[in-house]
Structure formats: C-alpha cells, structure tokens
Write a protein that holds these residues in place. Structure first.
Motif, PDB file in Angstrom:
ATOM      1  N   TYR A  91       0.826  -1.210   0.000  1.00 37.52           N
ATOM      2  CA  TYR A  91       0.000   0.000   0.000  1.00 37.52           C
ATOM      3  C   TYR A  91       0.863   1.263   0.000  1.00 37.52           C
ATOM      4  O   TYR A  91       0.430   2.314  -0.470  1.00 37.52           O
ATOM      5  N   TYR A  93       3.270   1.827  -1.890  1.00 35.22           N
ATOM      6  CA  TYR A  93       3.507   2.210  -3.288  1.00 35.22           C
ATOM      7  C   TYR A  93       2.356   3.065  -3.811  1.00 35.22           C
ATOM      8  O   TYR A  93       2.546   3.901  -4.691  1.00 35.22           O
ATOM      9  N   ARG A  94       1.153   2.835  -3.277  1.00 31.27           N
ATOM     10  CA  ARG A  94      -0.032   3.551  -3.743  1.00 31.27           C
ATOM     11  C   ARG A  94      -0.240   4.883  -3.025  1.00 31.27           C
ATOM     12  O   ARG A  94      -0.792   5.810  -3.606  1.00 31.27           O
ATOM     13  N   ALA A  95       0.112   4.932  -1.751  1.00 30.43           N
ATOM     14  CA  ALA A  95      -0.256   6.073  -0.913  1.00 30.43           C
ATOM     15  C   ALA A  95       0.920   6.550  -0.066  1.00 30.43           C
ATOM     16  O   ALA A  95       0.825   6.609   1.165  1.00 30.43           O
TER      17      ALA A  95
END
Length: 333
Positions: A91, A93-95
């Motif tokens: 996560y 990497y996303r946020a």
C-alpha cells in the motif's frame, strides 16, 4: 497506597499493540490505549481482550497525526510506547503521502508531546525493513540503512527524528527495531496469516508472491516482551540507543510454507500470483537479526521457537470466530 503506573500506547488496537497492552497489564500497569478514530467506534483487537485485562485499560479514540490527540494520550503517563504506524509495504507504493503523515509526522507529534510533558520514557518502534536486503549477516544495529520501499523510508524518517530529539533535547527515547513478528491477530497482508488463513478456510492451493526471500520470524509474545524489556530497563542501559529484536534464525518463504503444512498436517500447493510480487528493486531478499545488544542490555531472549509460535497461530485461525474476522479469499494489500 500508590496507584499502578500508567503506560500510554499508540497503535494499541493493532496486532502487536494489543499484545503489548495485555503484557503491560500483566506487569501491573494501567494502560491508556489509543485506537485510531473511526466512525464505527471500533477498538480493533482491544475488543477481544479478556474483561479482567480491559478493567485496567482506558481506550481513547484519536490519531497520531493530530498533536492534540497525542498530548491528551500522554498526559500523566509514566511511560509511552509508540506503535501506531501504517505498515503494509504494497500500500505504500499507492499512498506514500499517507505513510509520511502517519509514520513521520505522527512520530514527531509523539516526540513533541514527550518533550513538553516530561514523560520519563518513550519506546519508539522501528522495523527491520529499514535495513533493506542484508549486506552482512546477522544484521547488527550498525548495518547501513537502505530503504527499499516508501514504507521503509517513512519508518527510517521517524527513527532519525527520535535520534535527533535525544541528541538535541535529551528526550528519553529508546528505539526497538523488531524483525518480522507473527502470531494471533496479525493482519492478512503478512505471509504467515495469509498461508494459515487460506488453509484454515479450506484452501489447499495457496497464492503467494516470491518464495525466495528469507526472514527472521519472532512470535508476538516475544516481541511484546522486548518492548517491555527496553521500556523498563535502567535508563543508562537503553535510553538513546536502538535495539534489534529477533531470533537470529532465517527461513525462506518457501520453506516456511512447508513448515506450516507440517504443523497443520495438510498438503499445500503454492501458486505464484504476480499481483503479490514487489517491484524487483524494492524486494528485501534477506533479513536475519543480531539481537545480542538487546540481550546484553536487558537480558531479553526469545521464548518460543518458530514451530511453537506457528502452532499457537494455527490454533487461533482455526477458531471459526477468529477466522470470520478475515477476508482469506482476496489479496489483502
């Protein structure tokens, strides 16, 4: 008659935090436990603790990203344990902004509150992921920091803030750097509950990512004991220092799956799921701890073998009430 000492815990509703809360109560502490504010009034895993434990726990909803929440939590505390963090590597990497807000700014808020209130001891939580893939083994606290994910970078940022507050303001902080912890209540985003949870739900074909990385797995009660060790040791032995906690033994993910199959007494077939693979340069391939500094300073040693810890974890997941809390059929980021 003096009242029991008060320990403040951030991230108390989570996996390690709930076990630490239990351990603190067992050691005679009252605990003021922060659970992240949510509109469901959920206290996370704290809701599953025994009534006699909860009698000694004051649960408050708050957020480490908010300085007022943190200061209110720490008011009057004899010691503080800072475990609140965003932890899932995929996560991050996303946020990534969320990780900086929680793991860096949140840590800053805790340090500022400790400094302002004069809290006698702060235990700050790091992670072995800050080391990256081992360059030398076992990994000592002097190993270079090599952050291979936004999560690891955010945790290293919090660590550096803790070090700087001790150097600049003599803030009484000690940093514990646990290697991979596992056990009951762990989220399904980690490998051990992913395997055990799927098998407990009746699956025999397990989907995982890379099977090659090695990790040093500690049972959660041993990690909680390490927190207590650095939180209660004489200040001259621990304050201003960083300590690894781990077993000194590594196992590959592939061999771990085989061991889980043995403990659960079921055949397991593994399939690689590309969605579960980290970017190649971000995957930490090898972690194994040297915890001799912690043992020398506090006498702490792990009390459970990997197989013993797995047996306790399997028992937890085979309880239908516990298994029902998990979504075993999806990839939990």
């Amino acid at each position: 008659m003096t009242s029991a000492p008060l320990a403040a815990v951030t991230g108390a509703e989570g996996f390690i935090g709930s076990h630490l809360t239990e351990s603190l109560v067992a050691r005679g502490y009252r605990v003021r436990a922060m659970a992240q504010y949510n509109s469901f009034s959920s206290y996370g895993w704290l809701e599953t603790l025994a009534p006699d434990v909860l009698d000694q726990v004051e649960i408050v909803l708050g957020d480490v990203r908010d300085p007022g929440s943190v200061r209110g939590l720490l008011e009057g505390a004899d010691c503080a344990y800072h475990l609140a963090a965003l932890i899932a590597i995929p996560y991050s990497y996303r946020a990534p902004h969320s990780y900086v807000d929680t793991n860096v700014t949140g840590t800053l808020n805790v340090l500022e509150a400790v400094r302002a209130l004069g809290t006698p001891r702060l235990v700050h939580t790091s992670t072995s992921e800050t080391y990256g893939t081992a360059r030398t083994v076992p990994i000592t606290e002097d190993h270079p920091i090599n952050t291979q994910s936004p999560y690891a970078a955010s945790k290293a940022g919090g660590d550096r803030l803790a070090d700087s507050y001790h150097a600049s303001f003599e803030t009484p902080v000690v940093t514990l750097r646990p290697f991979n912890t596992f056990g009951p209540r762990q989220s399904m985003r980690a490998v051990i509950p992913t395997v055990i949870g799927q098998v407990a739900a009746g699956e025999r074909v397990i989907t995982l990512g890379d099977l090659r990385p090695t990790r040093d797995f500690s049972y959660v009660k041993d990690t909680a004991a390490a927190f207590l060790a650095v939180g209660t040791a004489p200040a001259e032995r621990v304050v201003g220092r960083t300590f690894n906690s781990g077993t000194g033994t590594e196992i590959s993910v592939g061999d771990l799956v085989a061991l889980i199959a043995k403990v659960m007494d079921v055949p397991i077939e593994v399939r690689e799921d590309t969605e579960r693979l980290r970017p190649a340069a971000s995957e930490v391939m090898r972690l194994v701890a040297d915890a001799s500094r912690l043992t020398a300073a506090t006498g702490w040693e792990p009390g459970h073998s990997l197989e013993q810890g797995l047996a306790h974890t399997v028992e937890f997941f085979r309880d239908p009430a516990n298994l029902a809390r998990y979504k075993t059929g999806i990839y939990n980021v």
